[in-house]
Motif scaffolding. Structure first.
Motif, mmCIF file in Angstrom:
data_model
loop_
_atom_site.group_PDB
_atom_site.id
_atom_site.type_symbol
_atom_site.label_atom_id
_atom_site.label_comp_id
_atom_site.label_asym_id
_atom_site.label_seq_id
_atom_site.Cartn_x
_atom_site.Cartn_y
_atom_site.Cartn_z
ATOM 1 N N SER A 1 0.213 -8.961 44.496
ATOM 2 C CA SER A 1 1.010 -8.520 44.503
ATOM 3 C C SER A 1 2.287 -9.312 44.193
ATOM 4 N N LYS A 2 2.377 -10.029 44.083
ATOM 5 C CA LYS A 2 4.352 -11.304 43.492
ATOM 6 C C LYS A 2 4.154 -10.495 42.519
ATOM 7 N N PHE A 3 3.158 -11.130 41.626
ATOM 8 C CA PHE A 3 3.082 -9.984 39.552
ATOM 9 C C PHE A 3 2.839 -8.876 39.715
ATOM 10 N N MET A 4 2.421 -8.235 41.118
ATOM 11 C CA MET A 4 2.687 -6.653 39.854
ATOM 12 C C MET A 4 4.492 -6.432 39.993
ATOM 13 N N GLU A 5 4.264 -6.710 41.313
ATOM 14 C CA GLU A 5 6.656 -6.621 41.716
ATOM 15 C C GLU A 5 6.607 -7.065 40.564
ATOM 16 N N LYS A 6 6.474 -8.715 40.152
ATOM 17 C CA LYS A 6 7.513 -9.195 38.759
ATOM 18 C C LYS A 6 7.206 -8.128 37.722
ATOM 19 N N LEU A 7 6.158 -6.963 37.066
ATOM 20 C CA LEU A 7 5.767 -6.410 36.257
ATOM 21 C C LEU A 7 6.708 -5.465 36.357
ATOM 22 N N GLN A 8 6.755 -4.616 37.636
ATOM 23 C CA GLN A 8 7.414 -3.625 37.169
ATOM 24 C C GLN A 8 9.600 -4.229 37.839
ATOM 25 N N ASN A 9 9.479 -5.177 37.877
ATOM 26 C CA ASN A 9 11.154 -5.141 37.524
ATOM 27 C C ASN A 9 11.572 -5.526 36.065
ATOM 28 N N GLU A 10 10.239 -6.159 34.848
ATOM 29 C CA GLU A 10 10.063 -6.012 33.710
ATOM 30 C C GLU A 10 11.271 -5.338 32.930
ATOM 31 N N THR A 11 11.981 -5.707 31.656
ATOM 32 C CA THR A 11 12.462 -4.816 31.009
ATOM 33 C C THR A 11 12.028 -4.491 29.727
ATOM 34 N N SER A 12 10.647 -5.574 29.090
ATOM 35 C CA SER A 12 10.252 -5.662 28.380
ATOM 36 C C SER A 12 9.586 -3.511 27.545
ATOM 37 N N LYS A 13 9.895 -3.695 26.632
ATOM 38 C CA LYS A 13 8.789 -2.536 26.150
ATOM 39 C C LYS A 13 7.060 -2.562 26.703
ATOM 40 N N ALA A 14 6.430 -3.162 26.589
ATOM 41 C CA ALA A 14 5.299 -3.616 27.186
ATOM 42 C C ALA A 14 5.156 -3.810 28.632
ATOM 43 N N SER A 15 5.783 -4.291 29.016
ATOM 44 C CA SER A 15 5.994 -3.603 31.518
ATOM 45 C C SER A 15 6.322 -2.368 31.122
ATOM 46 N N ILE A 16 7.524 -2.128 30.496
ATOM 47 C CA ILE A 16 8.344 -0.419 31.220
ATOM 48 C C ILE A 16 6.647 0.185 30.114
ATOM 49 N N SER A 17 6.213 0.253 29.152
ATOM 50 C CA SER A 17 4.839 1.179 29.823
ATOM 51 C C SER A 17 4.030 1.123 29.742
ATOM 52 N N ILE A 18 3.731 -0.622 30.717
ATOM 53 C CA ILE A 18 2.193 0.339 31.400
ATOM 54 C C ILE A 18 2.842 0.587 32.771
ATOM 55 N N ASN A 19 4.447 -0.117 33.372
ATOM 56 C CA ASN A 19 4.546 0.576 34.545
ATOM 57 C C ASN A 19 4.909 2.481 34.516
ATOM 58 N N LYS A 20 3.977 3.117 33.202
ATOM 59 C CA LYS A 20 4.534 4.612 33.019
ATOM 60 C C LYS A 20 3.176 5.114 33.180
ATOM 61 N N GLU A 21 2.154 4.417 33.262
ATOM 62 C CA GLU A 21 1.076 4.294 33.250
ATOM 63 C C GLU A 21 0.960 5.523 34.501
ATOM 64 N N PRO A 22 0.156 6.499 34.755
ATOM 65 C CA PRO A 22 -0.322 6.967 35.835
ATOM 66 C C PRO A 22 -1.759 6.212 36.802
ATOM 67 N N GLN A 23 -2.184 5.377 36.450
ATOM 68 C CA GLN A 23 -3.261 4.552 36.240
ATOM 69 C C GLN A 23 -2.403 3.643 37.552
ATOM 70 N N ILE A 24 -1.713 2.926 36.923
ATOM 71 C CA ILE A 24 -0.856 1.731 36.907
ATOM 72 C C ILE A 24 -0.080 1.822 38.260
#
Length: 496
Positions: free
Chosen positions: A296-319
């Motif tokens: 959960s902590k990692f997923m929260e961190k991922l959600q707040n990241e601004t890199s292209k990779a993270s933004i792309s992941i966070n947009k995925e409907p599965q995520i």
């Protein structure tokens, strides 16, 4: 005249006798007194060259501190002649301490830095001891110190110590070359002169299964992960998707970086895809092996990241769907079954014996903290965490933690890799692997924490059909391979 204040065992005498005349790699199972061999050789060198000094390098500050204390307890040298040097001591003060000492115990990084800045010379050192010698690869600090020592010392002698040199001939030969090794002394649990000192270890393997709620999240993350791997095929990733691991991705990412530097602009997108895949494989590992809080902590961190990779992941409907399921799990206080099994084991063991000393290994700091918090709820459990300086703890705090555990204020110590290498934690009865390390070296080091003076128990917690299982068998194969290589080396040495 320097003297040792302990009795050497027969195999230790033989090791020291050989080390007097040649630079040696000493491979000895954990708990059989490698440091005692180094101390005995140090005393021999100081008697042979009365005006000389001895340098012993050890990878961590707590371990270096313990070695300094062991030198003081095991010889008749004055305490003031045995010094511990770390980067916490100012450079000028270190220069003064070098001049006043007979025995210098330090991290190799500290010595390498002082050599680099011409603050010291190793001309007067008649012995260099390198602990945890498996770290002596490439341009690591051990390697740099050994090279300079052989160039500068008037009377060079090197003793390299390890319980686990590596699982390939290439790695072992690299250590030999980097440390100017001329001979190897090997002992295993099967050797006649060692058998009497090896304590029995009771091995247990406890398997658990991921709950269906975890598997639902896992399937969603895997879908996004595989999508990125398929895209990377267009950039030249040739390995089958089913067996690609984090190491492969890191290597491929380095390749793409080089391609981008050569002017291949499309490679920048490949770098971003690879970065995303690395993040996703880490998330999957946390979900499979660690527990809901770490994931959960990692997923929260991922959600707040601004890199292209993270933004792309966070947009995925599965995520987005995975996050919704995660919130439901948190509301229902559902956690990884390994944590429940661990609590069950601790309760049962302490019910049978309140005087137990237990060590628990976990790969991640957040998991360590979570385990400690959960174990505090058990009436007879007194847990404490031991983590590395990179993970936010000072050397002083590390040493205080070890002291309190040894004194009995705590009966359970939960640690990251800091607890694997060499550190003495007193007599431990049980070691629990909350997760598995994919390295044979780390497996050997973890196992060596128990059964030093009395029989001990080792418990592996394994999540079925996950990285836990894969890492367990990977480390098992590494250990078996290393033993076969060492056995072959031993036979060659015996026929010379």
């Amino acid at each position: 005249m320097p003297q040792i204040t302990f009795q050497l065992r027969e195999y230790q005498k033989n090791i020291v006798e050989t080390a007097k005349n040649k630079n040696m790699l000493c491979i000895l199972p954990t708990g059989l007194g490698k440091t005692k061999c180094a101390i005995a050789l140090a005393v021999e060198r100081l008697n042979k060259f009365p005006e000389s000094q001895v340098l012993m390098c050890s990878p961590t500050k707590p371990l270096s501190n313990q070695i300094k204390n062991e030198f003081a307890e095991s010889t008749n040298l004055e305490v003031s002649e045995i010094i511990l040097l770390t980067g916490m001591i100012s450079p000028q003060k270190r220069v003064d301490l070098y001049k006043k000492s007979k025995i210098v115990v330090a991290t190799p990084q500290t010595i390498a830095k002082d050599l680099e800045n011409n603050r010291i010379s190793l001309e007067n050192f008649s012995l260099l001891v390198l602990d945890e010698a498996h770290r002596s690869r490439m341009k690591f600090a051990n390697t740099l110190v050994a090279k300079t020592y052989m160039q500068q010392s008037q009377y060079p002698r090197i003793l390299a110590l390890t319980a686990s040199p590596g699982s390939t001939k290439e790695k072992i030969n690299e250590i030999k070359e980097n440390l100017f090794i001329e001979t190897i002394e090997i002992r295993s649990a099967e050797d006649l002169d060692v058998k009497n000192y090896i304590q029995k270890k009771d091995l247990q393997f406890i398997e658990v299964e991921l709950p269906k709620e975890f598997l639902e999240i896992h399937a969603l993350l895997s879908e996004v992960y595989k999508k990125r791997l398929k895209q990377l095929k267009g950039f030249g990733l040739t390995k089958p998707i089913s067996i690609i691991n984090k190491k492969d991705l890191l290597s491929f990412q380095n390749y793409l970086f080089l391609e981008a530097k050569r002017g291949n602009k499309a490679s920048y997108y490949g770098v971003s895809l690879t970065s995303g895949a690395i993040k996703l494989t880490h998330a999957l590992e946390l979900l499979e092996t660690q527990g809901l809080k770490s994931f959960s902590k990692f997923m929260e961190k991922l959600q707040n990241e601004t890199s292209k990779a993270s933004i792309s992941i966070n947009k995925e409907p599965q995520i987005k769907k995975a996050r919704e399921l995660l919130e439901k799990l948190k509301e229902n206080n559902l956690d990884h079954p390994k944590l429940n099994k661990l609590i069950e084991i601790i309760k049962e063991e302490l019910k049978n014996n309140l005087n137990l000393k237990i060590i628990i290994f976990a790969n991640f700091r957040d998991t360590v903290k979570n385990i400690v918090n959960e174990l505090k709820k058990i009436p007879d459990a007194s847990p404490i965490e031991l983590i590395g300086q990179k993970e936010g703890i000072t050397q002083k705090q590390q040493l205080e933690t070890i002291k309190l555990f040894e004194e009995g204020k705590y009966n359970i110590i939960c640690c990251t890799s800091i607890g694997e290498e060499g550190i003495s934690l007193g007599q431990l009865n049980i070691a629990i692997f909350f997760d598995q390390a994919p390295s044979g070296i780390r497996r050997i080091q973890r196992t060596g924490r128990v059964g030093r003076l009395k029989a001990g128990k080792i418990i592996h917690l394994i999540t079925k059909n996950t990285r836990d299982q894969a890492y367990y068998w990977k480390s098992h194969r590494d250990v078996k391979k290393m033993k076969n290589i060492i056995s072959g080396m031993q036979k060659k040495l015996e026929t010379r």
